[in-house]
Design a protein around this motif. Structure first.
Motif, short mmCIF file in Angstrom:
data_model
loop_
_atom_site.label_atom_id
_atom_site.label_comp_id
_atom_site.label_asym_id
_atom_site.label_seq_id
_atom_site.Cartn_x
_atom_site.Cartn_y
_atom_site.Cartn_z
N MET A 97 0.82 -1.21 0.00
CA MET A 97 0.00 0.00 0.00
C MET A 97 0.86 1.26 0.00
O MET A 97 0.56 2.24 -0.70
CB MET A 97 -0.93 -0.01 1.22
N ARG A 98 1.93 1.25 0.77
CA ARG A 98 2.78 2.45 0.85
C ARG A 98 3.56 2.67 -0.44
O ARG A 98 3.78 3.82 -0.83
CB ARG A 98 3.72 2.33 2.06
N ILE A 99 3.98 1.60 -1.08
CA ILE A 99 4.67 1.75 -2.36
C ILE A 99 3.75 2.39 -3.39
O ILE A 99 4.16 3.29 -4.14
CB ILE A 99 5.19 0.37 -2.84
N GLN A 100 2.51 1.93 -3.46
CA GLN A 100 1.57 2.54 -4.40
C GLN A 100 1.33 4.01 -4.08
O GLN A 100 1.23 4.85 -4.98
CB GLN A 100 0.25 1.76 -4.37
N ALA A 101 1.25 4.33 -2.78
CA ALA A 101 1.05 5.73 -2.39
C ALA A 101 2.25 6.59 -2.78
O ALA A 101 2.09 7.73 -3.25
CB ALA A 101 0.81 5.81 -0.88
N ILE A 102 3.46 6.06 -2.62
CA ILE A 102 4.67 6.80 -2.99
C ILE A 102 4.68 7.09 -4.49
O ILE A 102 4.95 8.21 -4.92
CB ILE A 102 5.93 6.01 -2.58
N ILE A 227 7.45 -1.00 8.58
CA ILE A 227 8.37 -0.17 7.79
C ILE A 227 7.59 1.02 7.26
O ILE A 227 6.47 0.88 6.76
CB ILE A 227 9.00 -0.99 6.64
N GLY A 228 8.16 2.21 7.41
CA GLY A 228 7.48 3.43 6.99
C GLY A 228 7.90 3.89 5.61
O GLY A 228 8.85 3.36 5.00
N MET A 229 7.21 4.90 5.11
CA MET A 229 7.52 5.43 3.78
C MET A 229 8.94 5.98 3.67
O MET A 229 9.62 5.72 2.67
CB MET A 229 6.52 6.52 3.41
N PRO A 230 9.43 6.74 4.68
CA PRO A 230 10.81 7.25 4.56
C PRO A 230 11.84 6.13 4.38
O PRO A 230 12.78 6.26 3.59
CB PRO A 230 11.02 8.00 5.88
N ALA A 231 11.65 5.02 5.09
CA ALA A 231 12.60 3.90 4.97
C ALA A 231 12.54 3.28 3.58
O ALA A 231 13.57 2.91 3.00
CB ALA A 231 12.30 2.85 6.04
N ILE A 232 11.32 3.15 3.03
CA ILE A 232 11.17 2.60 1.69
C ILE A 232 11.85 3.52 0.67
O ILE A 232 12.56 3.05 -0.24
CB ILE A 232 9.68 2.42 1.35
N ILE A 233 11.64 4.83 0.81
CA ILE A 233 12.23 5.78 -0.14
C ILE A 233 13.75 5.75 -0.06
O ILE A 233 14.44 5.76 -1.08
CB ILE A 233 11.69 7.20 0.14
N ARG A 234 14.29 5.72 1.17
CA ARG A 234 15.76 5.66 1.31
C ARG A 234 16.33 4.40 0.67
O ARG A 234 17.41 4.44 0.04
CB ARG A 234 16.15 5.70 2.79
N ARG A 235 15.62 3.31 0.78
CA ARG A 235 16.12 2.06 0.21
C ARG A 235 16.04 2.06 -1.31
O ARG A 235 16.89 1.47 -1.98
CB ARG A 235 15.33 0.88 0.76
N THR A 236 15.05 2.72 -1.87
CA THR A 236 14.83 2.60 -3.31
C THR A 236 15.57 3.65 -4.13
O THR A 236 15.80 3.43 -5.32
CB THR A 236 13.33 2.69 -3.63
#
Length: 450
Positions: A97-102, A227-236
């Motif tokens: 869900m968070r990936i789609q929102a990003i 895992i939150g959105m900031p962590a996903i963004i930093r990883r990607t």
């Protein structure tokens, strides 16, 4: 274990190789058929300069959609698969869900930029033709980005059949609209065709969202390791550069044409490029079906079985591609004049690009073997090195000889890439994926006779 988790585990079970490969192959056929259909109908419905603008609009959509995805096309499968493998389906659901929102968030930001940019870009003598085009591209970007990421998310949760056909929607809608317009003798314009493309992307995103919801609706337990959105963004973010480079290398010929050629030449080349893509369809379909089997045979240590499968694949793919190329060369001139004589140059370009595709097919499944058997870093380095050569030769080609020399450079580098792929496969895995394996097998056969 709870009933919901048990059910989720059952749904997350990997489908059979045959069923998954068949779905992927059918999806690729649908995507290629839809792309070819729209390419054949566009020149019958729009003037040549408008066809050129249409191709540029699609490149802009793809390029900025990749920017909106911020590398998540690589990161998403890893994050979701890892969570599901650990039994943390709450984390898998949240990541999805968070990936789609990003992606939607970044897509909307870029779309707003396009809305504003249209006021400040000077289009010169083509200003009237370009009017409103960037606005439609702005609408397409978030939908295209979301749909592409949803394909990878669905694959990560093993909804292979749901993911296979998503990217066929845009060209399918365009093809259906153009067929209707030509049948009823309507006179479609560029904006209508682009709006149909947008509708196709929107349908793909909507279907993808529904498929994901259907697959994950029972994953209702809380995440064990959130895992939150900031962590996903930093990883990607590190993957963003990789995806942008790969996109630029794959579209270098069309990008150079956009910068240095006329809209009419872009239209001619764009049609030729889509026609030549059909020639590699046998190998593309075979690779999608063969990849799981290759992993299976290599894991079992059955090198002889793997070599036998590679010979069969390259022989069938080469024969079919060769027959299609001969048919294009022998019947193409007549068919082009029956279809649209203004695209005669497209045939010559398609034959040049098609020769490169035929050379690529002679290399068999070399590239896919490197990717699925764990040598993807070397595959990327080869892609990057041959990509630099492609940019250099294509740049010289477009400046010195126009579209035809550009096509020759692109075809040469296509063959060059698969040559290095095949060499690496022989050195690393001691199997031969190229057509030369057939010749070696025939030369070895008489030695068994008394």
């Amino acid at each position: 274990m709870s009933d919901s988790t048990s059910g989720a585990l059952k749904r997350a079970t990997v489908p059979s190789m045959l069923r998954a490969s068949g779905a992927v192959a059918a999806g690729r056929i649908a995507i290629l058929a839809a792309g070819l259909g729209s390419s054949l109908l566009l020149p019958l419905a729009l003037p040549q300069d408008r066809v050129g603008i249409y191709f540029i609009a699609q490149i802009l959509t793809s390029g900025f959609a990749i920017l909106a995805m911020t590398g998540l096309i690589f990161t998403a499968p890893a994050l979701v698969s890892a969570a599901a493998a650990q039994g943390d389906f709450g984390r898998a659901r949240d990541v999805i869900m968070r990936i789609q929102a990003i992606v939607v968030g970044f897509g909307l930001i870029i779309a707003c930029g396009f809305w504003l940019a249209e006021r400040w870009i000077a289009f010169g003598e083509n200003a009237a033709a370009w009017s409103g085009v960037l606005a439609v591209v702005a609408l397409q970007i978030p939908c295209a980005a979301l749909g592409a990421v949803q394909v990878e998310l669905l694959r990560a949760i093993h909804s292979i059949r749901s993911s296979a056909f998503l990217m066929a929607f845009p060209n399918t809608v365009v093809t259906l609209f153009l067929a209707f317009a030509l049948t009823t003798r309507l006179e479609p314009n560029l904006h209508q065709v682009l709006l149909c493309s947008f509708v196709g992307y929107a349908i793909a995103a909507a279907v993808g969202a529904f498929s994901i919801f259907s697959s994950c609706r029972r994953w209702n337990e809380p995440a064990k390791d959130p895992i939150g959105m900031p962590a996903i963004i930093r990883r990607t973010l590190p993957n963003l550069a990789t995806t942008m480079v790969l996109f630029g290398l794959s579209q270098v010929d069309m990008i150079l044409l956009t910068l240095f050629s006329s809209l009419q030449e872009i239209a001619q080349y764009g049609i030729a490029l889509r026609i030549s893509t059909v020639l590699i369809m046998p190998l593309s379909i075979a690779n999608s079906a063969f990849a799981p089997s290759a992993v299976h045979l290599w894991t079992l240590g059955d090198r002889a079985g793997l070599q036998k499968s590679l010979r069969m694949l390259v022989s069938v793919a080469t024969l079919l591609t060769f027959l299609m190329y001969v048919g294009l060369a022998s019947l193409g001139y007549t068919l082009v004049h029956l279809w649209n004589p203004h695209y005669e140059d497209s045939l010559g370009l398609a034959l040049i690009l098609g020769a490169g595709q035929l050379g690529h097919v002679l290399g068999g499944s070399s590239g896919i073997l490197l990717m699925v058997l764990g040598d993807e870093r070397v595959a990327f380095r080869i892609t990057l090195a041959t990509g630099v050569a492609t940019v250099t030769l294509c740049f010289v080609g477009i400046l010195v000889g126009g579209p035809f020399l550009l096509a020759s450079a692109a075809a040469l580098c296509n063959v060059l890439q698969v040559f290095f792929f095949a060499k690496r496969v022989r050195d690393r895995f001691e199997v031969d994926a190229t057509v030369l394996a057939l010749l070696r097998a025939k030369s070895a056969a008489p030695s068994t006779s008394p």
